[in-house]
Design an enzyme around this catalytic site. Structure first.
Site, PDB file in Angstrom:
ATOM      1  N   ASP A 429       0.861  -1.175   0.000  1.00 27.68           N
ATOM      2  CA  ASP A 429       0.000   0.000   0.000  1.00 27.68           C
ATOM      3  C   ASP A 429       0.903   1.233   0.000  1.00 27.68           C
ATOM      4  O   ASP A 429       2.101   1.128   0.283  1.00 27.68           O
ATOM      5  CB  ASP A 429      -0.893  -0.042   1.247  1.00 27.68           C
ATOM      6  CG  ASP A 429      -1.764   1.192   1.373  1.00 27.68           C
ATOM      7  OD1 ASP A 429      -2.302   1.642   0.353  1.00 27.68           O
ATOM      8  OD2 ASP A 429      -1.906   1.698   2.496  1.00 27.68           O
ATOM      9  N   THR A 431      -0.318   4.965   1.051  1.00 28.99           N
ATOM     10  CA  THR A 431      -0.637   5.893   2.125  1.00 28.99           C
ATOM     11  C   THR A 431      -0.579   5.198   3.477  1.00 28.99           C
ATOM     12  O   THR A 431      -1.276   4.220   3.713  1.00 28.99           O
ATOM     13  CB  THR A 431      -2.038   6.497   1.916  1.00 28.99           C
ATOM     14  OG1 THR A 431      -2.092   7.100   0.625  1.00 28.99           O
ATOM     15  CG2 THR A 431      -2.342   7.527   2.976  1.00 28.99           C
ATOM     16  N   THR A 734      -2.284   1.313  -4.818  1.00 28.64           N
ATOM     17  CA  THR A 734      -2.765   2.487  -4.090  1.00 28.64           C
ATOM     18  C   THR A 734      -4.071   2.993  -4.681  1.00 28.64           C
ATOM     19  O   THR A 734      -4.383   2.732  -5.846  1.00 28.64           O
ATOM     20  CB  THR A 734      -1.708   3.615  -4.129  1.00 28.64           C
ATOM     21  OG1 THR A 734      -2.207   4.764  -3.470  1.00 28.64           O
ATOM     22  CG2 THR A 734      -1.336   3.978  -5.564  1.00 28.64           C
ATOM     23  N   GLY A 735      -4.805   3.719  -3.868  1.00 25.07           N
ATOM     24  CA  GLY A 735      -6.034   4.342  -4.344  1.00 25.07           C
ATOM     25  C   GLY A 735      -5.817   5.755  -4.838  1.00 25.07           C
ATOM     26  O   GLY A 735      -6.766   6.417  -5.261  1.00 25.07           O
ATOM     27  N   ARG A 844      -5.529   4.041  -8.213  1.00 19.69           N
ATOM     28  CA  ARG A 844      -6.986   4.045  -8.062  1.00 19.69           C
ATOM     29  C   ARG A 844      -7.532   2.632  -7.819  1.00 19.69           C
ATOM     30  O   ARG A 844      -8.589   2.261  -8.330  1.00 19.69           O
ATOM     31  CB  ARG A 844      -7.645   4.646  -9.298  1.00 19.69           C
ATOM     32  CG  ARG A 844      -7.309   6.102  -9.577  1.00 19.69           C
ATOM     33  CD  ARG A 844      -7.910   7.035  -8.552  1.00 19.69           C
ATOM     34  NE  ARG A 844      -7.914   8.421  -8.996  1.00 19.69           N
ATOM     35  CZ  ARG A 844      -8.191   9.453  -8.201  1.00 19.69           C
ATOM     36  NH1 ARG A 844      -8.447   9.225  -6.916  1.00 19.69           N
ATOM     37  NH2 ARG A 844      -8.188  10.682  -8.659  1.00 19.69           N
ATOM     38  N   LYS A 850      -7.005  -4.888  -4.947  1.00 18.57           N
ATOM     39  CA  LYS A 850      -5.735  -5.199  -4.282  1.00 18.57           C
ATOM     40  C   LYS A 850      -5.640  -6.685  -3.972  1.00 18.57           C
ATOM     41  O   LYS A 850      -4.604  -7.331  -4.194  1.00 18.57           O
ATOM     42  CB  LYS A 850      -5.599  -4.387  -2.986  1.00 18.57           C
ATOM     43  CG  LYS A 850      -5.388  -2.898  -3.189  1.00 18.57           C
ATOM     44  CD  LYS A 850      -5.192  -2.204  -1.833  1.00 18.57           C
ATOM     45  CE  LYS A 850      -4.940  -0.723  -1.996  1.00 18.57           C
ATOM     46  NZ  LYS A 850      -4.689  -0.048  -0.705  1.00 18.57           N
ATOM     47  N   ASP A 870      -1.544  -0.802   6.044  1.00 14.23           N
ATOM     48  CA  ASP A 870      -1.841  -0.313   7.387  1.00 14.23           C
ATOM     49  C   ASP A 870      -3.311  -0.064   7.647  1.00 14.23           C
ATOM     50  O   ASP A 870      -3.688   0.249   8.773  1.00 14.23           O
ATOM     51  CB  ASP A 870      -1.077   0.986   7.643  1.00 14.23           C
ATOM     52  CG  ASP A 870      -1.656   2.154   6.864  1.00 14.23           C
ATOM     53  OD1 ASP A 870      -1.756   3.259   7.420  1.00 14.23           O
ATOM     54  OD2 ASP A 870      -2.028   1.957   5.690  1.00 14.23           O
ATOM     55  N   ASN A 873      -8.684  -1.184   4.449  1.00 16.44           N
ATOM     56  CA  ASN A 873      -8.815  -1.495   3.021  1.00 16.44           C
ATOM     57  C   ASN A 873      -7.713  -2.423   2.524  1.00 16.44           C
ATOM     58  O   ASN A 873      -7.733  -2.865   1.384  1.00 16.44           O
ATOM     59  CB  ASN A 873      -8.828  -0.206   2.198  1.00 16.44           C
ATOM     60  CG  ASN A 873      -7.552   0.602   2.366  1.00 16.44           C
ATOM     61  OD1 ASN A 873      -6.895   0.535   3.400  1.00 16.44           O
ATOM     62  ND2 ASN A 873      -7.191   1.351   1.358  1.00 16.44           N
ATOM     63  N   ASP A 874      -6.731  -2.718   3.381  1.00 16.94           N
ATOM     64  CA  ASP A 874      -5.645  -3.626   2.986  1.00 16.94           C
ATOM     65  C   ASP A 874      -5.835  -5.044   3.519  1.00 16.94           C
ATOM     66  O   ASP A 874      -5.006  -5.913   3.239  1.00 16.94           O
ATOM     67  CB  ASP A 874      -4.301  -3.089   3.504  1.00 16.94           C
ATOM     68  CG  ASP A 874      -3.982  -1.708   2.962  1.00 16.94           C
ATOM     69  OD1 ASP A 874      -4.200  -1.495   1.754  1.00 16.94           O
ATOM     70  OD2 ASP A 874      -3.538  -0.846   3.741  1.00 16.94           O
TER      71      ASP A 874
END
Length: 1199
Positions: A429, A431, A734-735, A844, A850, A870, A873-874
């Protein structure tokens, strides 16, 4: 409010309550006749609130509130645990041989076969019991928590959670967890709202607003519930955390229930003194328990391969048993002529020549038991012990302790230690993992003018790429990252903005001062932040839902627009008046808050200013905001777009700010429609809300854009560089926007200037024209074809480039394209392209994408994958990967709770993999190989002796010699190796990352190495048997002239085996400690003590070993000479092989050991020569960047 008046604040005090965040006009429930699903399938739950004695309530038979997370119960532990143990094929095999040992077929006594099995099984069951008891204690603690429950007479009594029943009325107080899923009835605030922290459910640290029905909001005192009765119909228990459909019938009227009234178990009441709620779901019916699926079962590649080795050993046992049985059957058939002295004519069935085929079958069973010592019975339990001890060392490593947050590394499972040394691909990830998730307001664009003179880390990296003279570098090697010297460090957390044009009130002299005023006023008003006032200093701090929100409000304050107070319906701001030039206090009446979510990608507030104007203030992502601008509101659009792109290039996170004025009629229509939409219980409730908000959030007037920096964590570039040198590929999922992700990639050296970027997206004119038509099928078809074509073109570029370090490629793909790239008929082509690239960045990406990418990489190349993240969403990505590493950062603990290993900073991944991973992989690999070596050495002597005795199924050794070999005389040294051995020190592991490639290539546990160790065992057994037999055969064994019998031959061979396998361990060890000396020499000593003591026991117990050592072996000089001769002869081939390999064909660790031995560790040329042995060229990291720069210089010089 109630309760807060009497409480005395300690250090800080709140001037307002968090409950006064929203007006919640948009969330007030109103009755809507759309309950067709209630009472039907899936919506059949009926709850009688506050009626515990109702016969209808008693007949419901709902689950109680006792929650059990243990694997076993007192009654199921024994059968279930035994089943788990005997699912392992080796244990089941030993169970069968143990049962057969009670029959006349057994070549040894039953006790000698059963006791080791009981020891191994018992030790593992004790470990299981201890782990389950820890879970049990947690269950007891949770189930025995107390909560106030209505007794029925208007008073509440404290009861344990486990005693709650559906329909009970409970009172939960501030900072307490909800004991079950509740329907919120009322709270300490008049409008029945409360704040809930759901970090345990979804990992989000921001507070959620909940509100009870207006009809129950007056029930704010204990006595109000005397005689209270309500009837709830709702959905059945399910795992959806974000949906709830139901109705409450109270005093003959029905009221709709939504997720706004549902309080979930294990979430916490925050900033609210108390709430009253009715229990709807209990125990295992609650949504959090419905979501608590068992974590995926993960096994390391070594463990899986170990199963195959055991199957191979089984095959060998069966083969040897078959060969022996065949020869035995043929020999038995001819016994009347050949072995007449055994009286075969009167023998039992085991040696009856007339039934030789039956005797051969019986011999097969006997041989299968005898050769069971080929299978190491203590292998599994020894490896489990070693892995637990390795995990303790990982947990205690001071170099992975983050002092600032007081967080050490934590190995949450010990099953995957050796897998840490075999990672081929890291999926990370961005962020909060690569970056700090600590936002700083650094730049902005207002009225088409860019403000902010700060330099981001990404801009410094870009400057280095372009050779900018403004960027300061601390050394000529371009390795260290440092700040621009003239930029001051920020003294205000969240604010790193420098621009004299608008600071200190200078903005009033700017050309568009009115727009600047509206811009910062919007930042000060459009948010959900709560101000907190320090009692001593009167300084204001802010409690925000996200770091971005806090950074915006702090920036507004520092630039003259101070948000300082919030009430139920107002926001107060101190700002500079343009007309009078004085600082004034302005009051804004908050009418509605339209919350941010990942679908809307924007947030709005509707306020009324002091002049009575209705303003909609909106901030959101550029891709949703620009399309909502009015024709007259696009004055600064072109300049703002350019600035936003520049900010994205600098690695900054951007938001667009805009506003519009509303007339009263328009607002009245909106207010009615949003209330109606939010009160709906239909399936399309969310779409109804989106339609209503979409109609008001339009025709906006652009003000500008904000840019906040999410800084790289300390040590990230260095860590990535070392991991790249180790041959590990790094993917970023990453988003964020593509531009932001690309430039973060440049900042941490995942990308470099001479890399060829393969960018896959759907930003083509053809796709845009189709999107305008709105034909979804045509858009999907064209999009998929476009993505497939771009992938094929990318593969062609890779093919024509010819590969190599100088032609490194980076693949960058956005979320829309990724959705098509992951289709079944495209994903394998996409994977081939991605694997051929040096870096992969997926922008995005949704949480599901992921997880799907991780699954594709794991299954596609068959190599070990590690995912690191972290946030909540992961979680899918962490659970899907072979190893999931959670960063214990600021986004809650959901990722950590779903991970296999938790660390506090990304940079600790370097030591976790390159040091602990390499050590654990090498230790476990050598340990497993050695286990099979020592058992083959021992077991094959049994086969050779049986062949020597015409396969008579006579063991060469005493029964207890057989049983204790694996348990007492050869087990501790191998455990010590698995815990303490080091081929090179931690410093050299980090200095020479290529050492890690031994694990990536799996050279230490390849079939070649495994079979090599097995061959070592076979030839060791042959040398031991034939040298001992030959040495003892022709002459008298002692001065009395006696020749050796089975006991003497067996005792001599056993002594040689104990010496050989333990000294072999000494030869295999690279790093001796005192403990290893103790266990190696101690194991040999224990053998001599055992044979002495055991031989002194009565002959009925010691049988053939009776005084054999004291009277026969020890006094004989030939016994000691033969032992010395046999041990040296057996170990000499391995010693010569190791010496030749080390000198002429060294492996990576051998080369580094030579470097250390010859004192050349600091010789750059020699070190570079060693690094050139890497089989995978380093294509990312600043080392690769420097090498690329050197190649460019050499090419230019040659020209």
């Amino acid at each position: 409010m109630a309760g807060n008046e009497t409480k005395r604040p300690r250090r800080r005090r709140r001037r307002i309550h968090l409950s006064k965040l929203y007006t919640l006009t948009c969330t007030q429930s109103c009755f809507k006749q759309d309950h067709s699903r209630i009472g039907g399938p899936g919506y059949s739950r009926v709850v009688f609130c506050n009626e515990p004695d109702s016969p209808d309530a008693d007949s419901s038979n709902y689950s109680d509130n006792y929650v059990r997370t243990t694997k076993y119960t007192l009654t199921t532990f024994l059968p279930k645990s035994l089943f788990e143990q005997f699912r392992r094929v080796a244990n089941f095999y030993f169970l069968v041989t143990g049962i057969l040992s009670f029959t006349p077929l057994a070549p040894y006594t039953a006790s000698s076969a059963i006791v080791p099995l009981l020891f191994v099984i018992g030790a593992t069951m004790v470990k299981e019991a201890v782990e389950d008891w820890r879970r049990k204690k947690q269950d007891i603690e949770v189930n025995n928590r107390r909560v106030k429950v209505h007794k029925g007479d208007g008073s509440f009594d404290s009861k344990e959670w486990k005693t709650l029943s559906v329909g009970d009325i409970v009172k939960v107080e501030k900072n307490e967890f909800f004991p079950a899923d509740l329907v919120l009835l009322s709270s300490s605030y008049e409008d029945a709202i409360c704040y809930v922290e759901t970090m345990n459910l979804d990992g989000e640290t921001n507070l959620k607003v909940k509100q009870g029905l207006e009809v129950t909001s007056s029930l704010r005192e204990d006595f109000n519930f005397k005689g209270f009765e309500a009837f709830v119909k709702c959905e059945d228990p399910n795992a959806n955390l974000y949906s709830f459909v139901g109705t409450m019938e109270l005093k003959g009227a029905k009221y709709p229930l939504s997720p706004q009234q549902l309080l979930l178990r294990d979430s916490k009441l925050r900033n609210t003194d108390f709430i009253f709620g009715a229990v709807i779901f209990t125990g295992h019916d609650t949504k959090v328990i419905q979501n608590s699926t068992d974590p995926p079962s993960k096994r390391s590649m070594i463990e899986k391969k170990m199963d195959k080795i055991i199957y191979l050993m089984f095959f060998m046992v069966v083969l040897m048993s078959f060969i022996g049985s065949f020869i035995f059957g043929v020999t038995t058939r001819d016994d009347l002529m050949r072995r007449w002295y055994l009286r075969p004519d009167s023998s039992s069935i085991f040696f009856d020549p007339k039934r030789a085929h039956v005797a051969a079958i019986y011999h097969f069973l006997t041989a299968a038991m005898l050769y069971s010592y080929f299978i190491p019975i203590s292998l599994y339990v020894s490896i489990e012990i070693v892995k637990v001890l390795q995990s303790i060392f990982i947990n205690q490593d001071i170099h992975m302790y983050y002092q600032e947050a007081d967080k050490p590394a934590r190995a949450r499972t010990s099953n995957l230690n050796e897998e840490l040394g075999q990672v081929d691909t890291i999926l990370s990830d961005k962020t909060g993992t690569l970056t700090c998730n600590s936002m700083e307001f650094i730049k902005c664009s207002v009225a088409g003018t860019a403000y902010g003179r700060g330099v981001t880390e990404v801009e410094m990296a870009m400057g280095r790429r372009k050779g900018s003279p403004l960027v300061f570098e601390s050394n000529e090697d371009d390795v260290e990252y440092s700040k621009e010297p003239f930029v001051e460090e920020s003294t205000v957390k969240g604010f790193n903005f420098r621009d004299e044009r608008i600071m200190n009130g200078n903005w009033v002299t700017e050309p568009h001062a009115d727009v600047i005023q509206k811009f910062f006023r919007l930042l000060a008003v459009c948010h959900t932040v709560i101000p907190e006032v320090d009692e001593e200093t009167e300084k204001i701090s802010y409690e925000a839902e996200s770091p971005d929100e806090a950074a915006f409000v702090i920036a507004a304050r520092e630039l003259g627009f101070e948000f300082y107070n919030r009430t139920q319906t107002t926001i107060s701001v101190r700002e500079l008046d343009l007309v009078s030039g004085k600082r004034v206090e302005r009051l804004y009446k908050v009418l509605n808050v339209l919350e941010f979510n990942s679908t809307r990608k924007r947030m709005s507030v509707i306020v009324e200013d002091e002049d009575g104007k209705l303003l909609l203030l909106c901030k959101g992502a550029d891709n949703v905001m620009f399309e909502r601008l009015s024709k007259n509101g696009r004055e600064f659009e072109e300049e703002t777009r350019d600035h936003v792109n520049e900010y994205a290039d600098a690695g900054l996170r951007t938001l667009i700010l805009a506003y519009r004025e509303l007339d009263e009629k328009e607002y009245k229509v909106f207010s009615e429609r949003i209330s109606e939409a939010k009160s709906s219980v239909s399936a399309d409730r969310e779409s109804l809300i989106e339609q209503v908000t979409g109609k008001v959030e339009k025709d906006l007037i652009l003000l500008g854009a904000t840019a906040v920096e999410d800084k790289l964590q300390n040590g990230v570039p260095d860590c990535i560089d070392k991991l790249a040198q180790a041959g590990i590929k790094i993917w970023v999922l990453t988003g964020d926007k593509m531009e932001t992700a690309i430039n973060i990639g440049f900042a941490c050296s995942l990308l470099r200037q001479d890399m060829k970027q393969i960018i896959i997206n759907l930003e083509t004119p053809e796709i845009h024209s189709l999107e305008k038509t709105g034909e979804k099928d045509a858009i999907a078809k064209a999009s998929k074809e476009s993505v497939l074509l771009q992938i094929i073109n990318g593969k062609a570029q890779l093919k024509y480039s010819g590969g190599g370090n100088s032609n490194a490629f980076a693949l960058i793909i956005d979320g829309k394209s990724l959705a098509y790239a992951l289709d079944d008929d495209v994903k394998h082509i996409f994977l081939e392209l991605a694997v051929g690239c040096a870096s992969v960045i997926c922008c995005r990406s949704s949480p599901k994408q992921k997880a799907l990418v991780t699954r594709l990489v794991k299954s596609g190349n068959g190599k070990t994958t590690l995912a690191i993240g972290d946030g909540a969403n992961d979680v899918g990505m962490l659970q899907e990967a072979d190893i999931g590493v959670g960063i214990s950062g600021v986004e809650g603990m959901q990722a950590v709770m779903s991970s296999d290993i938790a660390i506090a900073q990304f940079r600790y991944l370097e030591r976790l993999l390159l040091v602990h991973g390499h050590w654990c992989y090498r230790r476990i690999s050598t340990m497993v190989c050695y286990f099979f070596y020592k058992n083959i050495t021992f077991g094959f002597t049994l086969f050779l002796y049986e062949a020597y005795t015409t396969f008579s199924a006579t063991p060469a050794y005493n029964d207890w010699f057989l049983s204790l070999y694996n348990v007492c005389f050869s087990s501790l040294p191998v455990i010590a190796l698995g815990v303490f051995d080091q081929d090179v020190s931690a410093r050299y592991c980090l200095k020479f990352p290529l050492l890690y490639q031994e694990g990536v290539q799996n050279v230490l546990f390849s079939w070649r190495r495994i079979l090599g160790w097995m061959f070592n065992g076979f030839y060791s057994a042959v040398i031991i048997f034939f040298l001992c037999k030959t040495s003892l055969e022709p002459q008298a064994f002692n001065h009395q002239g006696k020749t050796p019998g089975r006991e003497i031959l067996g005792g001599t061979m056993y002594t040689c085996i104990v010496w050989v396998v333990n000294l072999q361990m000494a030869l295999a060890i690279s790093y001796f400690t005192l403990i290893q000396h103790i266990v190696i020499w101690g194991s040999i000593l224990v053998w001599y003590l055992f044979i002495t003591v055991y031989g002194e026991l009565p002959a009925m117990i010691s049988t053939g070993a009776y005084r054999v050592f004291v009277e026969a072996l020890a006094p004989s000089l030939s016994y000691w000479v033969i032992t010395l001769f046999v041990v040296v002869s057996t170990l000499l081939p391995y010693f010569v092989y190791s010496a030749v390999q080390m000198r002429f064909f060294p492996m990576y660790h051998g080369m580094i050991q030579w470097l250390r031995y010859e004192g050349q560790c600091n010789d750059p040329e020699y070190c570079d020569m060693v690094r050139q042995r890497s089989i995978r060229p380093t294509t990312v990291g600043f080392t690769a960047r420097l090498e690329a720069k050197r190649r460019s210089v050499r090419r230019s010089e040659s020209i």
